[in-house]
Design a protein around this motif. Structure first.
Motif, PDB file in Angstrom:
ATOM      1  N   ASP A  30      55.596  21.831 -13.325  1.00 28.53           N
ATOM      2  CA  ASP A  30      54.810  20.971 -12.645  1.00 28.53           C
ATOM      3  C   ASP A  30      54.897  21.045 -11.200  1.00 28.53           C
ATOM      4  OD1 ASP A  30      54.055  20.025 -15.087  1.00 28.53           O
ATOM      5  OD2 ASP A  30      54.513  17.842 -14.769  1.00 28.53           O
ATOM      6  N   ILE A  33      52.540  23.447  -9.494  1.00 24.43           N
ATOM      7  CA  ILE A  33      51.209  22.536  -9.114  1.00 24.43           C
ATOM      8  C   ILE A  33      51.326  21.747  -7.850  1.00 24.43           C
ATOM      9  CG2 ILE A  33      49.549  21.067 -10.046  1.00 24.43           C
ATOM     10  CD1 ILE A  33      50.739  21.585 -12.991  1.00 24.43           C
ATOM     11  N   TYR A  34      52.400  21.345  -7.561  1.00 22.95           N
ATOM     12  CA  TYR A  34      52.424  20.573  -6.344  1.00 22.95           C
ATOM     13  C   TYR A  34      52.296  21.219  -5.183  1.00 22.95           C
ATOM     14  CZ  TYR A  34      54.671  17.389  -9.654  1.00 22.95           C
ATOM     15  OH  TYR A  34      55.043  16.730 -11.024  1.00 22.95           O
ATOM     16  N   THR A  54      50.254  27.893 -12.810  1.00 24.62           N
ATOM     17  CA  THR A  54      51.665  27.638 -12.889  1.00 24.62           C
ATOM     18  C   THR A  54      52.835  28.843 -13.344  1.00 24.62           C
ATOM     19  OG1 THR A  54      51.466  26.907 -15.215  1.00 24.62           O
ATOM     20  CG2 THR A  54      51.417  25.159 -13.651  1.00 24.62           C
ATOM     21  N   CYS A  60      47.033  24.363 -14.208  1.00 27.80           N
ATOM     22  CA  CYS A  60      46.743  22.800 -14.430  1.00 27.80           C
ATOM     23  C   CYS A  60      46.153  22.251 -12.932  1.00 27.80           C
ATOM     24  CB  CYS A  60      47.988  22.167 -14.708  1.00 27.80           C
ATOM     25  SG  CYS A  60      47.907  20.398 -15.178  1.00 27.80           S
ATOM     26  N   TYR A  62      45.596  19.312 -10.129  1.00 27.17           N
ATOM     27  CA  TYR A  62      46.593  18.469  -9.280  1.00 27.17           C
ATOM     28  C   TYR A  62      45.937  17.193  -9.278  1.00 27.17           C
ATOM     29  CZ  TYR A  62      49.284  16.303  -5.009  1.00 27.17           C
ATOM     30  OH  TYR A  62      50.000  15.663  -4.365  1.00 27.17           O
ATOM     31  N   MET A 137      60.467  21.035 -16.950  1.00 28.00           N
ATOM     32  CA  MET A 137      59.109  21.028 -16.390  1.00 28.00           C
ATOM     33  C   MET A 137      58.964  20.799 -14.762  1.00 28.00           C
ATOM     34  SD  MET A 137      57.380  21.699 -19.271  1.00 28.00           S
ATOM     35  CE  MET A 137      55.829  21.414 -18.523  1.00 28.00           C
ATOM     36  N   GLN A 139      59.521  18.182 -13.180  1.00 31.53           N
ATOM     37  CA  GLN A 139      58.708  16.902 -13.172  1.00 31.53           C
ATOM     38  C   GLN A 139      59.284  15.890 -12.045  1.00 31.53           C
ATOM     39  OE1 GLN A 139      58.124  15.607 -17.136  1.00 31.53           O
ATOM     40  NE2 GLN A 139      56.415  16.928 -17.322  1.00 31.53           N
TER      41      GLN A 139
END
Length: 221
Positions: A30, A33-34, A54, A60, A62, A137, A139
């Protein structure tokens, strides 16, 4: 001799953890993605309704705040996977702080040393998979748990402004910590609750300083 063995164990453990972090940082996750959202903002492009790659063919969208993507822009100038490694190492600090807060309130229960060790064992046992998944992940969950507990602890220590600031910081990134505000109201910690709301609103509109009011409103909508 015992001190040397303890030192060797700590060094080996640190090496194993670092190798694990480096390995997990290559999996995308993730955090990629950020960073992708931050890259788009740095080019004055919307970071929403866009597929961000990713790893491999995976992509994916945001779904966090413009504020979060904005503060990550400096990391986009650093070659991968260094930003991910930095984030995963930072999570070690969050885990340490979480444990310190849990231990602080556990000690207030006046548990014996044996029961305290037993409590610690079960805390680790029941949370290890959750922690490893967060690392796999890349996260935000560990960070969000830290935010909630730290805000709670600061409010209990009557550091209401700090508590409100850190809670708002967590909530603007992902809304979940905002659930602590009703708890503050219930416990009559009104200054912490009001401060959280004020800082949250400020964080909503802070990106307008860099991108302009109209573009920030577009992102928020």
């Amino acid at each position: 001799m015992l001190k040397h063995k303890t030192l060797i164990f700590k060094v080996l453990l640190a090496i194993v953890i670092l190798l694990y972090i480096i390995n997990q940082s290559r999996s995308g996750g993730d955090f990629r993605i950020y960073l992708g959202a931050a890259e788009l903002l740095s080019e004055s492009k919307s970071c929403y309704n866009v597929w961000i790659p990713t790893k491999g063919n995976d992509a994916c969208g945001y779904s966090y705040s413009p504020f979060f993507a904005t503060i990550l822009i400096p990391l986009t100038y650093i070659n991968e996977p260094l930003p991910q490694i930095f984030w995963l190492i930072l999570n070690l600090f969050f885990l340490y702080k979480i444990w310190r807060i849990i231990k602080k309130y556990t000690l207030e229960l006046s548990l014996s040393k044996k029961k305290l060790w037993l409590f610690g064992f079960f805390v680790i046992l029941f949370n290890i998979r959750f922690v490893l998944h967060n690392y796999e992940m890349s996260q935000m969950t560990i960070f969000l748990v830290f935010i909630c507990l730290e805000a709670f602890d600061l409010a209990n220590d009557k550091k209401n402004w700090k508590s409100g600031f850190i809670l708002a910081l967590g909530a603007i990134i992902k809304i979940l910590p905002i659930a602590v505000i009703p708890y503050f109201i219930y416990r009559k910690k009104f200054i912490a609750a009001i401060t959280s709301i004020v800082f949250f609103i400020c964080f909503l509109f802070l990106p307008a300083i860099f991108f302009g009011w109209e573009f920030n409103m577009k992102l928020l909508s």
